[in-house]
Design an enzyme around this catalytic site. Structure first.
Site, mmCIF file in Angstrom:
data_model
loop_
_atom_site.group_PDB
_atom_site.id
_atom_site.type_symbol
_atom_site.label_atom_id
_atom_site.label_comp_id
_atom_site.label_asym_id
_atom_site.label_seq_id
_atom_site.Cartn_x
_atom_site.Cartn_y
_atom_site.Cartn_z
ATOM 1 N N CYS A 34 29.003 34.816 3.058
ATOM 2 C CA CYS A 34 29.118 33.601 3.852
ATOM 3 C C CYS A 34 29.996 32.584 3.153
ATOM 4 C CB CYS A 34 27.741 32.952 4.070
ATOM 5 S SG CYS A 34 26.486 34.025 4.790
ATOM 6 N N THR A 84 20.697 41.010 2.459
ATOM 7 C CA THR A 84 21.251 41.284 3.784
ATOM 8 C C THR A 84 22.603 41.984 3.723
ATOM 9 O OG1 THR A 84 22.321 39.113 3.868
ATOM 10 C CG2 THR A 84 20.074 39.277 4.753
ATOM 11 N N CYS A 91 27.526 27.682 5.394
ATOM 12 C CA CYS A 91 26.877 28.470 6.444
ATOM 13 C C CYS A 91 25.621 27.756 6.948
ATOM 14 C CB CYS A 91 26.506 29.848 5.906
ATOM 15 S SG CYS A 91 25.802 30.953 7.167
ATOM 16 N N ASP A 151 62.894 6.072 -5.054
ATOM 17 C CA ASP A 151 62.904 5.958 -3.599
ATOM 18 C C ASP A 151 62.742 4.491 -3.190
ATOM 19 O OD1 ASP A 151 62.493 7.490 -0.875
ATOM 20 O OD2 ASP A 151 60.941 5.952 -0.966
ATOM 21 N N CYS A 185 29.631 37.325 7.554
ATOM 22 C CA CYS A 185 28.573 36.701 8.362
ATOM 23 C C CYS A 185 29.096 36.435 9.772
ATOM 24 C CB CYS A 185 28.137 35.391 7.706
ATOM 25 S SG CYS A 185 26.944 34.427 8.668
ATOM 26 N N CYS A 205 28.773 32.068 10.360
ATOM 27 C CA CYS A 205 29.692 31.079 9.775
ATOM 28 C C CYS A 205 31.133 31.569 9.711
ATOM 29 C CB CYS A 205 29.225 30.655 8.385
ATOM 30 S SG CYS A 205 29.408 31.943 7.105
ATOM 31 N N ARG A 245 29.550 42.548 4.152
ATOM 32 C CA ARG A 245 30.261 42.329 5.413
ATOM 33 C C ARG A 245 30.204 40.839 5.769
ATOM 34 N NH1 ARG A 245 25.256 44.397 6.679
ATOM 35 N NH2 ARG A 245 24.074 43.267 8.278
#
Length: 488
Positions: free
Chosen positions: A34, A30, A38, A438, A65, A68, A63
């Site tokens: 992601c 695709t 996702c 402390d 998603c 998600c 590129r």
């Protein structure tokens, strides 16, 4: 980095949100990338490749998603855990140094050549500083497109792009949508207040908010910080202007409302707010290590996910740490508030009671020590500290070397191990800083049956490394002090 293939495949198949920001899954079929969690049906393993950064995915031609939104993942906890060149570079890039000063400016801050910085970032993250900064600009652009009615040209320059064309090309390449199409996907929310943005800051669960927000609210300096309407609010001094932020805990995010005098400061403001609340931590790794100690285990089980409250201004915190030496929380607030009233920069806050920016070291260096209502030795410590900060001899930025800076702090008159370590923990972000002297830690140690002397307690704490600063939060939380309680 979590780039073992079998490990990554198992995380993707289980949709494990703990690994969001650790790595990114790129799908060959695709051409999208992601976050591990996702919600879509996971691709076949043979179609997955894994990258250590969003910038590396983008450089490889993938590129983001749309489902998600991997650009909104929490940051990698590696950059808060480490103090090496790559980690320091990533903290500076998140703070906008490349956008303001370029790669030469980044290299100069780190003390290395541009070639060395480029080489190490590419080797570990698969992308150089320009690509990493570009990915960050794309994320900022998307945030402005979706949450403001600003014209696209204004968004382009506010996000750090040199031209509208570069802005359009980057948005299309990263999100597979034009800027106008990206805006059309979000329901219109009205114009709102100019310069004000409402957004969600993600984190890795669990997150226990009581000590985090309790500490910030209990130690708040009047005029600079306040707790109002269920949110911690404070003023911000930023590279291009100033801002006011309101931060409120929610079950799955931190609600953030930012008002900026210059929108070019958005990326830096978000980065500093995330750092303030330690939102990029890996609480599962921290708690697993501390839970291995049978005396700490009940504390972790009772309230897992404690974070270390940090700061948005390292120099400010160092000054406040000196003013707070050997006095109560209320007295420390009073001393700091007097400095703010006398030397801070006034600003307007229509939504609350904030009145000033905390004065920078240059302004504090001109303070007459005789006006400070503190012992003479502490006046000397204060004046020495602010002068060293003002002239650059002492640097406390996100790129500071933790060990070297701690040694320089200890060399200043009146700064001992407690002050140096609390600055290392909360200003420098060292996750392994420890405070064996402390009073609250020693009281908790006595209650739990831990060694009571600093040397013996330090020896016992060896097994808590590298997360001793988080152990401090769990030990402090055994007390009923207001710093451990979420304000009403």
């Amino acid at each position: 980095m979590h780039l073992d293939r079998d490990h990554c495949v198992r995380a993707v198949r289980s949709k494990d949100a703990r690994f969001d920001g650790w790595f990114y899954t790129a799908v060959l079929t695709t051409r999208i990338y992601c976050r591990p969690s996702c919600p879509v049906v996971p691709p076949k393993p043979e179609n997955m490749t894994f990258h250590p950064s969003a910038a590396a995915c983008q450089q490889a031609g993938f590129r983001a998603c749309k489902r998600c939104r991997p650009d909104t993942s929490p940051g990698s906890p590696e950059w808060n855990r480490r103090a090496d060149l790559v980690a320091r570079a990533m903290r500076l890039i998140a703070d906008g140094v490349v956008d303001r000063d370029g790669v030469p400016g980044l290299a100069a801050r780190l003390g290395y050549s541009t070639r060395q910085v480029e080489r190490q970032l590419v080797a570990e993250l698969g992308a150089g500083p320009l690509a990493l900064a570009r990915a960050q600009r794309a994320q900022t652009a998307r945030l402005l497109i979706e949450t403001t009615p600003l014209p696209m040209a204004e968004i382009a320059f506010a996000a750090g792009f040199a031209s509208v064309r570069a802005f359009n090309d980057t948005v299309r390449e990263v999100f597979a949508l034009s800027p106008s199409a990206l805006r059309a996907r979000v329901p219109a929310s009205g114009a709102g207040t100019p310069g004000t943005l409402t957004l969600r800051l993600p984190f890795r669960a669990p997150l226990h908010p009581s000590n985090l927000f309790g500490h910030l609210a209990a130690t708040a300096v009047p005029g600079v910080e306040e707790w109002r309407d269920g949110a911690y609010r404070r003023t911000l001094r930023l590279p291009y202007g100033h801002g006011i932020v309101a931060l409120a805990p929610r079950p799955d995010h931190i609600a953030c409302r930012l008002t900026l005098s210059d929108l070019r400061d958005l990326t830096v403001a978000i980065s500093r707010c995330r750092r303030l609340l330690d939102l990029d931590a890996d609480p599962v790794a921290v708690d697993d290590r501390l839970r291995a100690d049978p005396l700490l285990a009940p504390l972790v089980e009772r309230a897992p996910g404690r974070r270390v409250p940090r700061t948005v201004d390292e120099a400010e915190f160092a000054v406040r740490a000196v003013l707070g030496q050997q006095v109560s929380t209320a007295a420390a607030r009073t001393h700091a508030a007097r400095l703010v009233t006398a030397h801070g920069e006034p600003l307007e806050d229509p939504e609350g009671g904030l009145t000033h920016l905390f004065p920078p070291p240059g302004a504090l260096a001109a303070v007459d020590p005789g006006t400070l209502a503190v012992p003479r030795t502490r006046r000397t410590t204060f004046t020495t500290l602010v002068r060293r900060l003002a002239d650059g001899e002492l640097h406390l930025g996100v790129d500071a070397d933790w060990a070297r800076t701690r040694a320089r702090l200890l060399a200043l008159p009146g700064i001992g191990p407690w002050t140096a370590d609390v600055i290392a923990m909360r200003a420098l972000g060292d996750p392994d800083a420890f405070l064996p002297t402390d009073l609250g830690i020693r009281r908790a140690a006595g209650t739990l049956g831990l060694p009571s002397t600093p040397a013996a307690l330090t020896a016992r704490a060896e097994s808590w490394r590298p997360w001793r600063a988080y152990a401090v939060q769990y030990l402090w939380a055994t007390d009923s002090h207001p710093i451990n309680l979420l304000p009403a």
